[in-house]
Design an enzyme around this catalytic site. Structure first.
Site, PDB file in Angstrom:
ATOM      1  CG  HIS A 162      56.954 -48.590   4.783  1.00  0.00           C
ATOM      2  ND1 HIS A 162      56.191 -48.539   5.933  1.00  0.00           N
ATOM      3  CD2 HIS A 162      56.260 -49.341   3.897  1.00  0.00           C
ATOM      4  CE1 HIS A 162      55.086 -49.253   5.758  1.00  0.00           C
ATOM      5  NE2 HIS A 162      55.097 -49.737   4.522  1.00  0.00           N
ATOM      6  CB  SER A 292      77.616 -24.955   3.426  1.00  0.00           C
ATOM      7  OG  SER A 292      78.596 -25.235   4.411  1.00  0.00           O
TER       8      SER A 292
END
Length: 487
Positions: A162, A292
């Site tokens: 999970h 970036s």
């Protein structure tokens, strides 16, 4: 707009080009779905048909055969385009173009055949060849990841369920989860390729009526013609039953295994992206690569992102053949043709691209053991509580009393982590509590991460030896090429 050097370049950059070919795909796969491969294969199929018909007694001469052989790759694409514009029929346009350069053989080219003789049989050849290009790449990725799994078979890491910290595993064991899915894909691609059959020589509605007429009712010669051409094309078997086309369920099977491969790679690359966020494992990052345009420090997992992006496209392409097969009326309708021109090529091109990209990733994965160890240190104290309780019981303690002591200390430590942003100090609290004096000397051993990984290391060794190595044997001679991505 930037100036262009020539009219040719202006034409190229002034029209849409599929990025699957112009930006990403390998030259081999791009060629496999090229017009040149397609139409030269048509000509070879016409040659095979003529050779087989000649061997079975039809009046075809050696001179005609030699003329066809001499012009297999001599394709006048401009003439073919003009013929198709005039005739509105691609196969007949190429029959006429081939015949123009083979005047002696003009009368026997395409003898007894329908358009699907060249169309469908070429598609099956291209699909087979496409699988043969993909399989060594897939095997290479499995081999690279197997080396990685072996190297890190004993390196403990947090397991996640999970996406929450769970029992420890090892970096190598997690990699084997990826490899196992890829091995399933390897088997599925091999099976899909090996189950492909040739459409063969079947005629307009699949009854072989035109060929039965050519051989004056001799059924054995018609069957032998089918067998001969099938063998010439490199297939062991042809479909006994076809309509005008081979069943479009074949396309479903082909794209299903490719879609399944896409799901596998999407999962693997998503895991790598999550691990990159945790700074535990990163994909290769070039010396001058920019992450970036604004944030100079960034190291984005762009290769894994590309794989996920293209894998999504690959996974949905199977919807096309599902729809197509469901609406093929009786012996066939032509609403399959335009769709198949797109989806079959794009599926293989996309699979080729993501395999090349994943191979590049697998050849340069970077592991940060100290970051992994720090994450373990933050979570392991909580995971070790059961071991501590068992040790206390062995030292004469009461399980329920010990459990309550651990529970209280654990909640105090959790508050430090969650509310104060501090480190997990559970073990320090246990060391400071006189109740746990009987096991203070054992704490270091009880907290050894490798003791929490169970049989992960042994599983890696057995899996690589028993399942992975045998699966890679057919590809040993084709796994030496290292992938360098241009983009």
């Amino acid at each position: 707009m930037a100036s262009l050097n020539s009219a040719g370049e202006e034409d190229a950059f002034g029209r849409y080009r599929s990025p699957l070919v112009s930006r990403y795909a390998s030259p081999d796969m791009a060629y496999n779905f090229s017009e040149r491969k397609k139409f030269s294969t048509w000509r070879r199929l016409w040659l095979y048909l003529a050779q087989a018909e000649k061997s079975l007694g039809l009046p075809i001469t050696d001179e005609q055969i030699k003329e066809m052989e001499a012009n297999l790759d001599n394709i006048d694409f401009r003439m073919a385009a003009e013929e198709e514009k005039r005739l509105r029929h691609d196969v007949m346009a190429h029959v006429h173009t081939f015949a123009h350069y083979c005047p002696k053989a003009a009368g026997i080219i395409h003898l007894g055949a329908t358009s699907c003789y060249v169309g469908d049989n070429t598609d099956l050849i291209v699909l087979r060849d496409g699988f043969n290009l993909l399989l060594p790449k897939l095997a290479t990725i499995i081999s690279r990841l197997a080396d990685f799994a072996k190297k890190y078979a004993n390196l403990p890491t947090l397991g996640f369920t999970h996406y929450q910290p769970a029992q420890l595993t090892t970096v190598g064991k997690r990699c084997c989860l990826w490899i196992q899915d890829l091995c399933t894909d390897l088997h599925n691609l091999e099976r899909a390729r090996d189950e492909l059959r040739f459409r063969g020589v079947k005629g307009t509605t699949g009854t072989q009526a035109s060929f039965l007429q050519l051989f004056e009712g001799d059924h054995s010669k018609v069957e032998e013609l089918d067998r001969l051409v099938t063998a010439m094309a490199g297939f062991k078997r042809a479909y006994i039953i076809t309509g005008q086309t081979y069943s479009r369920k074949v396309d479903i099977e082909v794209l299903s295994v490719l879609a399944s491969l896409g799901a596998t790679i999407h999962k693997i690359c998503t895991d790598i992206r999550l691990l990159a966020n945790l700074k535990e494992i990163e994909e290769p990052f070039e010396k001058e690569q920019i992450g970036s345009s604004a944030m100079a420090y960034k190291r984005n997992p762009m290769r894994s992102e590309r794989c996920c992006s293209l894998a999504r496209h690959l996974m949905i392409l199977v919807l096309d053949p599902l729809q197509t097969a469901s609406v093929q009326w009786f012996e066939r309708t032509l609403d399959d043709s335009a769709n198949r021109r797109v989806c079959l090529a794009e599926a293989f091109l996309t699979a080729d691209i993501i395999l090349s990209t994943l191979q590049n990733i697998s050849e340069g994965l970077v592991v940060y053991p100290k970051v992994i160890a720090r994450h373990i240190e933050q979570e392991l104290p909580f995971m070790s509580t059961e071991n501590i309780i068992m040790a206390m019981v062995k030292a004469g303690g009461n399980r329920q009393e010990c459990h309550e002591k651990i529970r209280v200390l654990s909640q105090q430590a959790a508050a430090v982590v969650k509310q104060e942003g501090g480190d997990n100090d559970l073990i320090a609290r246990i060391r400071a509590d006189p109740y746990f004096n009987p096991i203070h000397g054992q704490l270091e051993t009880l907290l050894e991460p490798i003791s929490f990984t169970g049989r992960a290391s042994q599983q890696v060794t057995r899996f690589l030896n028993e399942e992975v190595k045998p699966a890679l044997i057919p590809y040993q001679s084709k796994m030496g090429v290292k992938i360098e991505l241009s983009l």
